[in-house]
Structures are given as structure tokens and as C-alpha cells.
Design an enzyme around this catalytic site. Structure first.
Site, PDB file in Angstrom:
ATOM      1  N   GLY A  16       0.831  -1.210   0.000  1.00 37.59           N
ATOM      2  CA  GLY A  16       0.000   0.000   0.000  1.00 37.59           C
ATOM      3  C   GLY A  16       0.858   1.249   0.000  1.00 37.59           C
ATOM      4  N   ARG A  83       4.109 -16.372  -5.499  1.00 38.42           N
ATOM      5  CA  ARG A  83       2.700 -16.815  -5.539  1.00 38.42           C
ATOM      6  C   ARG A  83       1.895 -15.757  -6.299  1.00 38.42           C
ATOM      7  NH1 ARG A  83      -2.013 -17.379  -2.450  1.00 38.42           N
ATOM      8  NH2 ARG A  83      -2.779 -19.533  -2.547  1.00 38.42           N
ATOM      9  N   ASP A 119       5.379  -5.698   5.378  1.00 35.47           N
ATOM     10  CA  ASP A 119       5.672  -7.112   5.622  1.00 35.47           C
ATOM     11  C   ASP A 119       5.525  -7.980   4.370  1.00 35.47           C
ATOM     12  OD1 ASP A 119       2.959  -6.756   5.643  1.00 35.47           O
ATOM     13  OD2 ASP A 119       2.571  -8.045   7.360  1.00 35.47           O
ATOM     14  N   THR A 141       5.239   1.566   6.307  1.00 33.31           N
ATOM     15  CA  THR A 141       3.808   1.274   6.504  1.00 33.31           C
ATOM     16  C   THR A 141       3.204   2.240   7.514  1.00 33.31           C
ATOM     17  OG1 THR A 141       2.125  -0.248   7.344  1.00 33.31           O
ATOM     18  CG2 THR A 141       4.341  -0.638   8.132  1.00 33.31           C
ATOM     19  N   ASP A 143       0.912   1.344   9.268  1.00 29.55           N
ATOM     20  CA  ASP A 143       0.470   0.478  10.372  1.00 29.55           C
ATOM     21  C   ASP A 143       1.521   0.338  11.477  1.00 29.55           C
ATOM     22  OD1 ASP A 143      -1.650   0.044   8.644  1.00 29.55           O
ATOM     23  OD2 ASP A 143      -0.892  -1.881   7.920  1.00 29.55           O
ATOM     24  N   ASP A 145       3.699  -1.908  11.843  1.00 32.85           N
ATOM     25  CA  ASP A 145       3.638  -3.276  12.366  1.00 32.85           C
ATOM     26  C   ASP A 145       4.748  -4.180  11.833  1.00 32.85           C
ATOM     27  OD1 ASP A 145       2.818  -3.464   9.740  1.00 32.85           O
ATOM     28  OD2 ASP A 145       1.041  -4.669  10.146  1.00 32.85           O
ATOM     29  N   ARG A 187      -4.668  -2.738  10.333  1.00 34.47           N
ATOM     30  CA  ARG A 187      -4.752  -4.201  10.250  1.00 34.47           C
ATOM     31  C   ARG A 187      -4.744  -4.852  11.644  1.00 34.47           C
ATOM     32  NH1 ARG A 187      -1.064  -6.885   5.947  1.00 34.47           N
ATOM     33  NH2 ARG A 187       0.512  -6.185   7.400  1.00 34.47           N
TER      34      ARG A 187
HETATM   35  O1  F6P Z   1      -1.222  -1.821   5.311  1.00 35.18           O
HETATM   36  C1  F6P Z   1      -1.728  -0.557   5.004  1.00 35.18           C
HETATM   37  C2  F6P Z   1      -3.234  -0.583   4.927  1.00 35.18           C
HETATM   38  O2  F6P Z   1      -3.684   0.726   4.660  1.00 35.18           O
HETATM   39  C3  F6P Z   1      -3.938  -1.172   6.140  1.00 35.18           C
HETATM   40  O3  F6P Z   1      -3.957  -0.297   7.246  1.00 35.18           O
HETATM   41  C4  F6P Z   1      -5.279  -1.507   5.564  1.00 35.18           C
HETATM   42  O4  F6P Z   1      -5.911  -2.535   6.298  1.00 35.18           O
HETATM   43  C5  F6P Z   1      -4.944  -1.970   4.166  1.00 35.18           C
HETATM   44  O5  F6P Z   1      -3.669  -1.416   3.849  1.00 35.18           O
HETATM   45  C6  F6P Z   1      -5.934  -1.558   3.112  1.00 35.18           C
HETATM   46  O6  F6P Z   1      -5.568  -2.143   1.911  1.00 35.18           O
HETATM   47  P1  F6P Z   1      -6.169  -1.716   0.499  1.00 35.18           P
HETATM   48  O7  F6P Z   1      -5.543  -0.412   0.097  1.00 35.18           O
HETATM   49  O8  F6P Z   1      -5.796  -2.829  -0.404  1.00 35.18           O
HETATM   50  O9  F6P Z   1      -7.657  -1.566   0.684  1.00 35.18           O
END
Ligand code: F6P
Length: 364
Positions: A16, A83, A119, A141, A143, A145, A187
């Protein structure tokens, strides 16, 4: 292998998007070009390596991008080289396309890759190091995390954005005497909700690490009303779950290596509070606004220092490693150590303890 034998590097941004990606691209590219290296930009993360979409980056490409959100290279959170999902008829079939990636890497005469991501990107990087690709990772990120580092760039900006939103929601909450449940990203880790909740003085913070008891959350809202505080602000991480329950899934992205997209906890909590009390409640989902905008000064500095440190590892010939910051010092850890792990909020986290000390409820 030292810098003297590294002549050409590739850079990609995976997963992301996040504020500060361009600041890292700029720092890596400028440090490398100043060191006499050629730099190749790879489009859309690993997808660009799979589809052979690479082009040289020059001084002009990486000028004036320090403050820019997103990534000039594009990103993709679906293309995992080991994958890779391909649509065949009405189903997805998964292929290991690492040979194709390695072939394109050699075709472009790359000596090393700098991969900037979270990750998923680091797990992908780890599977490529097994094939002899020389990789250095940079931790991104919102997050926060990623295992192995105390901090990822982009998190500070997301906290600032979410805090601003929570501050603004205060006025409606107070004027209408409402319970406002604000859903934040993050997340399976509660860092974003914890930090933004702490910064905005949220009355209740719900995070995945601490399952919540709805009775206790509702009681806190009523207690506040009874002492004359007619409103309650609840900051809920998207992965938060009730005791004995599970995180709420919004949808599944089948062709993604990490297919689960969380969402819905704010509505769940707001609806239940309305049923359990006579309090007017609303759910607000901040969503992707948390990933946008110009990086904060903190993230610009962190991203630049991470990028520079990545170049230092290139120079030192230390590959298969992730640049990290631990206890304020820049360091690196093996990608193998980081792959497939998540760094969650520990029970002894100082921010968690400070929030509890000022009376914030975690619904437990
Ligand atoms: O990992 C970053 C993040 O924004 C998370 O906080 C969220 O759950 C996810 O990506 C959303 O993903 P997408 O942009 O694929 O909807």
C-alpha cells in the site's frame, strides 16, 4: 561484494502507498548517484519486475519529490513473485514467477535491489534472496507493524492525519451529545488507533491486542454522560474485536497475497451502543485518507535517513537485510528474521500505560 562492484541498482515500492515513499526513493537515488551508481526505477512494485517495466532514474526524476505523497514509481499490493495470481477462466491460479523476475533483474544488469515496503514486500524480498538477488529492504507502513524495527516511515503522518480528523469530530460529538466511533486502519496491530487516540484524547481506544467488552464500553459512555460530559469519542482500530469474537472482515481480495480486508468495527460498536443505551451514536470510517498527503517533517527525516542507511549497506555489501531503527539508532536485521511476522502493541507499551494512566478505557 563492496560498492566498487555495485554499478547499477534497482528501486521498487511495494504494498500500500504511504507518505514518505518518494522521500526514500530520493534519498537512495541521490546517495547512489553521488556515489557514481546508475539507478533504475521499477514500476508498480514486483509487478514491474514480473512484466519487465524498468526505466532509468535521473536527477530530474528524483528532484522536488521530498514532500510528495504516494510514489512516483507506482505500487502494487498483489504481485508476490513466489505466488503470483493469474486469472484462468473463473478462478485464480497461483504461479511461482521468480525465475522470470530473476531473468529481468539480470537482463537489466542490476547488481542489487532496494525494496521499500511492508511485511508482504519483505516476505517477497526474502524469497528472492534465496534466488541470489541482492536486496536491501526499507521499512514502510502507516500500520507501524513491521517486525524488527521500532518505527516505520509513514506512520507519523498517518497518526497526524487521523488525529486531525478525531479533533474535528469532537465538535460534532460535543454539539450533538453523541458517541462517535471512528474506525482507523492498522490491520492486526493497534499502533495507529493507540497513537492517534492518545494524541486526540479519545475517551475509549479499541485495539486488536485488547479484546473489548461492549458492556464496559457502553458503561464508560453512560458514566461520561452522568458526570455532564455529553459525548464520547471512541478510536477503534479496524482489527479490534469483542471478547470471544473475531476481527470484522469487510471483503476478500482473492488475487492478493494477503487477501483479507478488515472493516466494519465502528458500525458494529456504534449500533450496539445505541441498542444498549439511549445514546445517539455514529460510525465514521477514515479509510485511505490516512495513507495520503505530504509526509510530516518527522517522516521526511526518517525516510531520508533510512534511504541513506540503505545506501550505506549497499556500499558495505551487506545484502538480504532490512534497515531498521531500534532505540533511536539505525541498524539492520536479516530479511529472514522479519518475513511473515507482525509487530503488535505489547502489554507493557509505554503509550498504552500512559493512556490508561490518564483514564482512557480500552474496553477491558
Ligand atoms: O497496510 C496498510 C493498509 O492501509 C492497512 O492499514 C489496511 O488494512 C490496508 O492497507 C488496506 O488495503 P487496500 O488499500 O488494499 O484496501
Amino acid at each position: 561484494m563492496g560498492a566498487e562492484t555495485i554499478k547499477r541498482i534497482g528501486i521498487l515500492t511495494g504494498g500500500g502507498d504511504c507518505p514518505g515513499l518518494n522521500a526514500v526513493i530520493r534519498a537512495v537515488a541521490k546517495s547512489a548517484m553521488n556515489g557514481g551508481l546508475e539507478v533504475i526505477g521499477i514500476a508498480d512494485g514486483y509487478l514491474g519486475l514480473i512484466e519487465n517495466r524498468l526505466q532509468p532514474l535521473g536527477w530530474r526524476d528524483v528532484s522536488n519529490i521530498l514532500t510528495l505523497g504516494g510514489t512516483i514509481l507506482g505500487s502494487c499490493n498483489k504481485a508476490n513473485p513466489s505466488r503470483y495470481a493469474v486469472r484462468e477462466g473463473d478462478r485464480w491460479v497461483y504461479h511461482d514467477v521468480r525465475d522470470q523476475v530473476v531473468e529481468h533483474y539480470h537482463q537489466a544488469k542490476l547488481d542489487a535491489l532496494v525494496v521499500i515496503g511492508g511485511d508482504g514486500t519483505m516476505s517477497g524480498a526474502h524469497t528472492l534472496t534465496d534466488r541470489g538477488v541482492k536486496i536491501i529492504g526499507v521499512p514502510k507502513t502507516i500500520d507501524n507493524d513491521l517486525w524488527g524495527t521500532d518505527v516505520t516511515f509513514g506512520h507519523d503522518t498517518a497518526v497526524a492525519t487521523a488525529t486531525d480528523a478525531l479533533d474535528k469530530i469532537h465538535t460534532t460529538a460535543a454539539s450533538h451529545h453523541r458517541v462517535m466511533v471512528v474506525e482507523l486502519m492498522g490491520r492486526y496491530a493497534g499502533w495507529l488507533a493507540l497513537h492517534a487516540g492518545l494524541a486526540s484524547g479519545a475517551d475509549v481506544i479499541l485495539i486488536p491486542e485488547i479484546p473489548f467488552d461492549l458492556e464496559k464500553v457502553a458503561r464508560r459512555c453512560i458514566e461520561r454522560r452522568d458526570v455532564g460530559k455529553g459525548f464520547t469519542i471512541i478510536a477503534a482500530g479496524e482489527g479490534a474485536m469483542p471478547v470471544g469474537g473475531e476481527a470484522i472482515v469487510d471483503h476478500v481480495v482473492e488475487d492478493s497475497p494477503d487477501p483479507i480486508r478488515l472493516g466494519g468495527v465502528a458500525k458494529y460498536v456504534a449500533d450496539r451502543i445505541e441498542q444498549m443505551t439511549d445514546l445517539d451514536s455514529r460510525a465514521i470510517v477514515l479509510g485511505h485518507v490516512q495513507r495520503g498527503g505530504t509526509p510530516t517533517a518527522f517522516d521526511r527525516i526518517l525516510a531520508t535517513m533510512f534511504g541513506h542507511h540503505a545506501f550505506e549497506l549497499l556500499e558495505a555489501g551487506q545484502f538480504g537485510r532490512l534497515v531498521v531503527q531500534r532505540e533511536g539508532r539505525f541498524d539492520s536485521v536479516e530479511l529472514a528474521e522479519v518475513a511473515d511476522k507482525v509487530r503488535t502493541v505489547p502489554p507493557d507499551c509505554p503509550a498504552l500505560q500512559a493512556a490508561r494512566a490518564v483514564g482512557t478505557s480500552f474496553g477491558d
